[in-house]
Design a protein around this motif. Structure first.
Motif, PDB file in Angstrom:
ATOM      1  N   UNK A  50       0.826  -1.212   0.000  1.00  0.00           N
ATOM      2  CA  UNK A  50       0.000   0.000   0.000  1.00  0.00           C
ATOM      3  C   UNK A  50       0.863   1.266   0.000  1.00  0.00           C
ATOM      4  N   UNK A  51       0.363   2.252  -0.690  1.00  0.00           N
ATOM      5  CA  UNK A  51       1.042   3.540  -0.726  1.00  0.00           C
ATOM      6  C   UNK A  51       0.826   4.272   0.588  1.00  0.00           C
ATOM      7  N   UNK A  52       1.834   4.975   1.037  1.00  0.00           N
ATOM      8  CA  UNK A  52       1.746   5.737   2.276  1.00  0.00           C
ATOM      9  C   UNK A  52       0.643   6.783   2.182  1.00  0.00           C
ATOM     10  N   UNK A  53      -0.205   6.829   3.205  1.00  0.00           N
ATOM     11  CA  UNK A  53      -1.295   7.801   3.240  1.00  0.00           C
ATOM     12  C   UNK A  53      -2.577   7.307   2.611  1.00  0.00           C
ATOM     13  N   UNK A  54      -2.563   6.094   2.008  1.00  0.00           N
ATOM     14  CA  UNK A  54      -3.784   5.581   1.362  1.00  0.00           C
ATOM     15  C   UNK A  54      -4.601   4.689   2.288  1.00  0.00           C
ATOM     16  N   UNK A  55      -4.066   4.344   3.443  1.00  0.00           N
ATOM     17  CA  UNK A  55      -4.760   3.424   4.357  1.00  0.00           C
ATOM     18  C   UNK A  55      -5.794   4.183   5.184  1.00  0.00           C
ATOM     19  N   UNK A  56      -7.048   3.802   5.022  1.00  0.00           N
ATOM     20  CA  UNK A  56      -8.119   4.404   5.821  1.00  0.00           C
ATOM     21  C   UNK A  56      -8.308   3.642   7.131  1.00  0.00           C
ATOM     22  N   UNK A  57      -8.281   2.306   7.054  1.00  0.00           N
ATOM     23  CA  UNK A  57      -8.433   1.496   8.263  1.00  0.00           C
ATOM     24  C   UNK A  57      -7.942   0.076   8.024  1.00  0.00           C
ATOM     25  N   UNK A  58      -7.431  -0.538   9.089  1.00  0.00           N
ATOM     26  CA  UNK A  58      -7.038  -1.947   9.073  1.00  0.00           C
ATOM     27  C   UNK A  58      -7.550  -2.567  10.366  1.00  0.00           C
ATOM     28  N   UNK A  59      -8.352  -3.626  10.242  1.00  0.00           N
ATOM     29  CA  UNK A  59      -8.913  -4.293  11.421  1.00  0.00           C
ATOM     30  C   UNK A  59      -8.673  -5.796  11.334  1.00  0.00           C
ATOM     31  N   UNK A  60      -8.293  -6.368  12.460  1.00  0.00           N
ATOM     32  CA  UNK A  60      -8.041  -7.806  12.546  1.00  0.00           C
ATOM     33  C   UNK A  60      -8.956  -8.397  13.612  1.00  0.00           C
ATOM     34  N   UNK A  61      -9.671  -9.474  13.278  1.00  0.00           N
ATOM     35  CA  UNK A  61     -10.584 -10.066  14.252  1.00  0.00           C
ATOM     36  C   UNK A  61     -10.673 -11.573  14.062  1.00  0.00           C
ATOM     37  N   UNK A  62     -11.098 -12.257  15.145  1.00  0.00           N
ATOM     38  CA  UNK A  62     -11.373 -13.670  15.044  1.00  0.00           C
ATOM     39  C   UNK A  62     -12.816 -13.854  14.577  1.00  0.00           C
ATOM     40  N   UNK A  63     -13.137 -14.974  13.925  1.00  0.00           N
ATOM     41  CA  UNK A  63     -14.513 -15.236  13.513  1.00  0.00           C
ATOM     42  C   UNK A  63     -15.455 -15.214  14.717  1.00  0.00           C
ATOM     43  N   UNK A  64     -16.685 -14.794  14.511  1.00  0.00           N
ATOM     44  CA  UNK A  64     -17.665 -14.721  15.589  1.00  0.00           C
ATOM     45  C   UNK A  64     -18.156 -16.119  15.958  1.00  0.00           C
ATOM     46  N   UNK A  65     -18.836 -16.207  17.104  1.00  0.00           N
ATOM     47  CA  UNK A  65     -19.435 -17.481  17.514  1.00  0.00           C
ATOM     48  C   UNK A  65     -20.458 -17.937  16.474  1.00  0.00           C
ATOM     49  N   UNK A  66     -21.137 -16.970  15.849  1.00  0.00           N
ATOM     50  CA  UNK A  66     -22.094 -17.315  14.808  1.00  0.00           C
ATOM     51  C   UNK A  66     -21.450 -18.040  13.639  1.00  0.00           C
ATOM     52  N   UNK A  67     -20.261 -17.573  13.229  1.00  0.00           N
ATOM     53  CA  UNK A  67     -19.538 -18.227  12.137  1.00  0.00           C
ATOM     54  C   UNK A  67     -19.077 -19.624  12.548  1.00  0.00           C
ATOM     55  N   UNK A  68     -18.645 -19.753  13.807  1.00  0.00           N
ATOM     56  CA  UNK A  68     -18.255 -21.066  14.321  1.00  0.00           C
ATOM     57  C   UNK A  68     -19.456 -22.009  14.312  1.00  0.00           C
ATOM     58  N   UNK A  69     -20.594 -21.508  14.784  1.00  0.00           N
ATOM     59  CA  UNK A  69     -21.819 -22.311  14.845  1.00  0.00           C
ATOM     60  C   UNK A  69     -22.223 -22.797  13.455  1.00  0.00           C
ATOM     61  N   UNK A  70     -22.167 -21.901  12.471  1.00  0.00           N
ATOM     62  CA  UNK A  70     -22.527 -22.282  11.110  1.00  0.00           C
ATOM     63  C   UNK A  70     -21.609 -23.377  10.577  1.00  0.00           C
ATOM     64  N   UNK A  71     -20.336 -23.296  10.944  1.00  0.00           N
ATOM     65  CA  UNK A  71     -19.385 -24.310  10.487  1.00  0.00           C
ATOM     66  C   UNK A  71     -19.672 -25.653  11.149  1.00  0.00           C
ATOM     67  N   UNK A  72     -20.002 -25.643  12.447  1.00  0.00           N
ATOM     68  CA  UNK A  72     -20.254 -26.881  13.182  1.00  0.00           C
ATOM     69  C   UNK A  72     -21.494 -27.593  12.660  1.00  0.00           C
ATOM     70  N   UNK A  73     -22.557 -26.831  12.419  1.00  0.00           N
ATOM     71  CA  UNK A  73     -23.802 -27.467  11.973  1.00  0.00           C
ATOM     72  C   UNK A  73     -23.848 -27.657  10.463  1.00  0.00           C
ATOM     73  N   UNK A  74     -22.792 -27.235   9.783  1.00  0.00           N
ATOM     74  CA  UNK A  74     -22.702 -27.479   8.343  1.00  0.00           C
ATOM     75  C   UNK A  74     -23.552 -26.587   7.498  1.00  0.00           C
ATOM     76  N   UNK A  75     -23.749 -25.347   7.965  1.00  0.00           N
ATOM     77  CA  UNK A  75     -24.563 -24.389   7.205  1.00  0.00           C
ATOM     78  C   UNK A  75     -23.671 -23.358   6.525  1.00  0.00           C
TER      79      UNK A  75
END
Length: 355
Positions: A330-355
């Motif tokens: 990335x070019x300097x000054x072009x970054x508006x935001x950078x966020x790092x997160x773990x998947x939510x419990x909802x995403x985990x649940x969907x994976x477990x039940x196969x949805x």
């Protein structure tokens, strides 16, 4: 002789006799006390120290429809334990079995008693039920009675004398924040206040375990957060809570451990962090630029990167490497935001039940 004694203990236990009744019966029949105590310990499964209850091999069917099969889990004393599952998965059926409102076709629920012994919900339902308070999806209070009248009524049903019922009602009203509404008719309370009254009715006999079935359904976000705090306040005072909810953010916020019910069985149990570590080890990385030009990033990060809603999204198991690439590309000054997160419990649940 030993095999015969064990066989008799198993038989009398299955017939519905309590541990103390079995001991008394065998001693009166002339069996040696030392031998009786040793084999009673083998035949009767006690709730492990530190557990509020144990669910063992519980099964339930309605006709040809198997709702629960081989359900096993423990709830630790003093924790808030979450139960999640798809609609129709059997959560409400399981909760009704826990409190003795519904009999299982197989298995049993053992609940810890104050004296250190345990009671079988199946074999000793009256004794075991007193350990539970149950707030269902449908209100249990009477619309035409005031808050105070409802609580005193339920207290008397649990055997409290009139003056004790009055004192207990006052204490519970203070706990759930209904002291100022004590003389208001239940039908005239707001939705959130009615839910507090329903929980208060479940607490009136001072149970060790409070079971809540979808407690924040139909409440607005502010009322929901207020009820979350009430659950914490109740739990801090030593009450174990079992909570079933389809609001997964609520479960993740409140519960120390979570059970996932799917295809009639408990498929996994753990903290939200534990479940994420098992089923969703990757991180989600979100990058937004002022220029909205992500072509160089897409080439550098490869096929796992995509554009969603005006930002670049990357699911990765190596977030440090991805951040290093982003910093170089990335070019300097072009970054508006950078966020790092773990998947939510909802995403985990969907994976477990196969949805």
């Amino acid at each position: 002789m030993d095999e015969l004694l064990l066989e008799r203990i198993h038989f009398t236990a299955k017939a519905g006799l309590s541990r103390k009744q079995v001991v008394k019966l065998l001693l009166s029949a002339g069996w040696p006390e030392k031998l009786v105590k040793r084999y009673v310990q083998k035949a009767f499964k006690e709730v492990a120290k530190g557990d509020a209850l144990q669910v063992r091999n519980v099964g339930k069917s309605f006709g040809a429809n198997t709702v629960l099969e081989g359900v096993d889990f423990d709830v630790r004393s003093g924790e808030i334990f979450g139960l999640i599952g798809m609609s129709g998965a059997g959560k409400t059926t399981l909760l009704n079995i826990l409190v003795g409102a519904l009999s299982p076709d197989s298995g049993d629920v053992l609940v810890a008693m104050p004296d250190g012994s345990s009671a079988s919900v199946r074999k000793e339902p009256v004794k075991a039920r007193r350990m539970f308070g149950f707030s269902t999806q449908s209100p249990s209070f009477y619309d035409r009675l005031t808050v105070r009248e409802n609580l005193e009524h339920f207290a008397r049903l649990y055997g409290l004398q009139k003056e004790d019922a009055r004192r207990r009602a006052l204490a519970v009203m203070d706990l759930v924040g209904l002291g100022s509404a004590r003389d208001i008719e239940a039908s005239k309370l707001s939705g959130g206040m009615q839910k507090r009254l329903d929980i208060a009715c479940a607490l009136i006999h001072d149970p060790s375990i409070l079971v809540l079935d979808e407690p924040t359904a139909d409440l607005d976000p502010i009322m929901r957060k207020n009820l979350w705090q009430l659950m914490r306040d109740i739990n801090v005072k030593g009450t174990t809570i079992i909570l079933a909810s389809h609001f997964l953010a609520e479960i993740e916020l409140l519960c120390s451990r979570i059970a996932i019910l799917n295809s009639s069985r408990i498929v996994d149990i753990g903290s939200a962090k534990d479940l994420r570590n098992v089923y969703a080890r990757n991180f989600n990385l979100y990058v937004q630029t002022f220029s909205q030009d992500y072509s160089r990033l897409l080439r550098a990060l490869g096929k796992d990167a995509r554009i969603e809603g005006g930002e670049l999204v990357l699911n990765t198991s190596k977030p440090k490497r991805a951040l290093s690439i982003i910093a170089k590309v990335l070019l300097e000054g072009d970054v508006a935001s950078v966020n790092l997160s773990r998947p939510s419990l909802g995403e985990v649940f969907e994976k477990v039940v196969g949805r």
